[in-house]
Design a protein around this motif. Sequence first.
Motif, PDB file in Angstrom:
ATOM      1  N   ARG A 151      -5.915   4.254   5.061  1.00 28.27           N
ATOM      2  CA  ARG A 151      -4.452   4.172   5.061  1.00 28.27           C
ATOM      3  C   ARG A 151      -3.921   2.842   4.541  1.00 28.27           C
ATOM      4  N   GLY A 152      -4.797   1.876   4.322  1.00 28.49           N
ATOM      5  CA  GLY A 152      -4.347   0.542   3.933  1.00 28.49           C
ATOM      6  C   GLY A 152      -4.067  -0.310   5.157  1.00 28.49           C
ATOM      7  N   TYR A 153      -4.148  -1.629   4.992  1.00 26.15           N
ATOM      8  CA  TYR A 153      -3.956  -2.577   6.095  1.00 26.15           C
ATOM      9  C   TYR A 153      -2.581  -2.432   6.727  1.00 26.15           C
ATOM     10  N   HIS A 154      -1.531  -2.387   5.896  1.00 31.48           N
ATOM     11  CA  HIS A 154      -0.172  -2.424   6.432  1.00 31.48           C
ATOM     12  C   HIS A 154       0.227  -1.143   7.154  1.00 31.48           C
ATOM     13  N   ALA A 155      -0.407  -0.034   6.807  1.00 31.97           N
ATOM     14  CA  ALA A 155      -0.068   1.242   7.454  1.00 31.97           C
ATOM     15  C   ALA A 155      -0.919   1.496   8.695  1.00 31.97           C
ATOM     16  N   THR A 156      -1.788   0.564   9.029  1.00 32.81           N
ATOM     17  CA  THR A 156      -2.691   0.726  10.175  1.00 32.81           C
ATOM     18  C   THR A 156      -2.222  -0.151  11.339  1.00 32.81           C
ATOM     19  N   THR A 186      -3.002  -1.744  15.399  1.00 37.95           N
ATOM     20  CA  THR A 186      -4.153  -2.057  16.263  1.00 37.95           C
ATOM     21  C   THR A 186      -4.434  -0.867  17.194  1.00 37.95           C
ATOM     22  N   ARG A 187      -3.387  -0.117  17.523  1.00 39.41           N
ATOM     23  CA  ARG A 187      -3.569   1.083  18.347  1.00 39.41           C
ATOM     24  C   ARG A 187      -4.450   2.113  17.626  1.00 39.41           C
ATOM     25  N   ASP A 188      -4.205   2.299  16.313  1.00 41.88           N
ATOM     26  CA  ASP A 188      -5.043   3.215  15.515  1.00 41.88           C
ATOM     27  C   ASP A 188      -6.517   2.798  15.584  1.00 41.88           C
ATOM     28  N   ILE A 189      -6.737   1.489  15.418  1.00 38.32           N
ATOM     29  CA  ILE A 189      -8.114   0.981  15.354  1.00 38.32           C
ATOM     30  C   ILE A 189      -8.800   1.135  16.706  1.00 38.32           C
ATOM     31  N   GLY A 216       0.826  -1.203   0.000  1.00 39.61           N
ATOM     32  CA  GLY A 216       0.000   0.000   0.000  1.00 39.61           C
ATOM     33  C   GLY A 216       0.861   1.255   0.000  1.00 39.61           C
ATOM     34  N   TYR A 217       0.317   2.354  -0.495  1.00 37.17           N
ATOM     35  CA  TYR A 217       1.051   3.612  -0.602  1.00 37.17           C
ATOM     36  C   TYR A 217       1.561   4.106   0.753  1.00 37.17           C
ATOM     37  N   HIS A 218       0.667   4.112   1.748  1.00 37.18           N
ATOM     38  CA  HIS A 218       1.019   4.733   3.036  1.00 37.18           C
ATOM     39  C   HIS A 218       2.049   3.923   3.824  1.00 37.18           C
ATOM     40  N   ALA A 219       2.121   2.620   3.584  1.00 37.43           N
ATOM     41  CA  ALA A 219       3.083   1.788   4.320  1.00 37.43           C
ATOM     42  C   ALA A 219       4.425   1.699   3.592  1.00 37.43           C
TER      43      ALA A 219
END
Lengths: 213, 213
Positions: free
Chosen positions: B32-37, B39-42, A33-36
Motif C-alpha cells: 500500500r505504500g508507506y503513507h497509506a499504511t 501502525t495499526r495495520d502493521i 504513493g497511489y493509495h495515500a
Amino acid sequence: MQDVQETAAWGDVEPEAAQRLLTAGVEAFAERGYHATTTRDIAGRAGMSPAALYIHFRTKEDLLFRISRVGHERARGIIAAAAESEGAAGERLARAVRAFARWHAEHHTTARVVQYELAALGEEHYAEIVALRRDIDRLLRGIIEDGVRDGEFAVADVPGTALAVLSLCVDVARWFSAAGSRSPDELGELYAGLVGRMVAAPGGRDAGSSSQK
Amino acid sequence: MQDVQETAAWGDVEPEAAQRLLTAGVEAFAERGYHATTTRDIAGRAGMSPAALYIHFRTKEDLLFRISRVGHERARGIIAAAAESEGAAGERLARAVRAFARWHAEHHTTARVVQYELAALGEEHYAEIVALRRDIDRLLRGIIEDGVRDGEFAVADVPGTALAVLSLCVDVARWFSAAGSRSPDELGELYAGLVGRMVAAPGGRDAGSSSQK
C-alpha cells in the motif's frame, strides 16, 4: 519536485485540463504513493474541483492507467525509432540506449510512478500495459539479434541481456537527480558505451572502445 | 507476497516480536505504500496490538528506518566481503555482482521498500542511510580502481560505471518474480558476466568471454 521537461510529457494530451490533471496525479502519486492519494488531492493540485476531475477520468485508477499508458507509449516510441533507424546493430543499439536512458533521467518522476505503481492497475488495464512492455522488450531483442546474426555482437543469452539493458536504463529514474553531476545527455552517452561493451563480439570494431573516448 | 527467504532477512534482529513487526512492515509498505499504511495495520498483520508495536518502534518512521538500515547493512556486507576477498579484481567484481544481484532477487520485496521509500525517512535517519550508501559505492569503486590499476580493466569513468553496476543489480528488485524463468543464482551468473564485459580491458583474458560460456 518536477522539472520543466516532465510537464512536456503530456504535451499532446487533449484537452489542457486533462494534461493538468495528469501532471498533478504524477506529483501526488510520487510524493505520497497511489493509495495515500485521493482524487480530491489531485483535483486540488490542478486547481480544479473533484467533480471536474471526473469529466476527464472515471476513477483514480483510470488516471493512473492514462499516466502509465502515455509513459509506456513514449518508451515504445523511443525504442521503435532506434530499431527502425539506419545503420549497423551497434549504432541502433547505442541510439536506443542513449534515448531510453535520457528519457528516464528527464522524466524521472513520471517514470517512477509508471514503474512502481503497476500493481495498483485493474486487471484489464494491467494487461494492456503488459502488452506494451512486451513490445518494448521484443523491439530491443530484435536489435540484439540483428547484431548477433551479423557477427557484430556475441551474446549467449539474448532475452536476459535485453532485460538487463532495459532495466539499467529504467533504474535511472530511481536515482537520477537534476542536481547531480551528470546531465541526461551525458548519462545517455555513458550508458550507450557500457551497453556497447556488454554485447560486442571480441575483436569487433566496437569492442571495448566505446567508453574509452 | 513474500517468499520464505525474505523473512530470513531479519534473522538476527532481537527480540522475535521486533522481527515479526519488521516483516509485517515490509509487507504492508510494499502493498500500500508507506503513507497509506498505519501502525495499526502493521501491528494487526503481526498479530499484535498497536501498543505492543510502540514497545519496539517509537514511530512508523522509526520502523521504516530499521528496515532500511538492516537492508543497507546487508548490502554493504555483501559488497565488503567481495571487496576484501582473495583474487584479481575481475574475480572480486564478479563475486560482488553475483551476490548483490542475487540478494535483490531473493529479497525483492524488502529491497523495493528500502529503495522506494527513502524520501519518507526523517532528516537524521536519511543522513545515516546516505552514509551507508556512500560506503557501498566506495567499496565497489575500489574494486574497479584496482582492476584499472592492474590493467585488467579499462574504464574511463569509474564513478559512473560503479553507479551503473549497482543500479543494474538494485533494479532486479523491481522486476524479479519468483515465478519467472531465472533463479536468483542464474541471474547472478548472467549479471556477473555482463558486468565483466563492461569493464574488461580489450584483449584481456576475460574480455568478451564471460557470457560466452
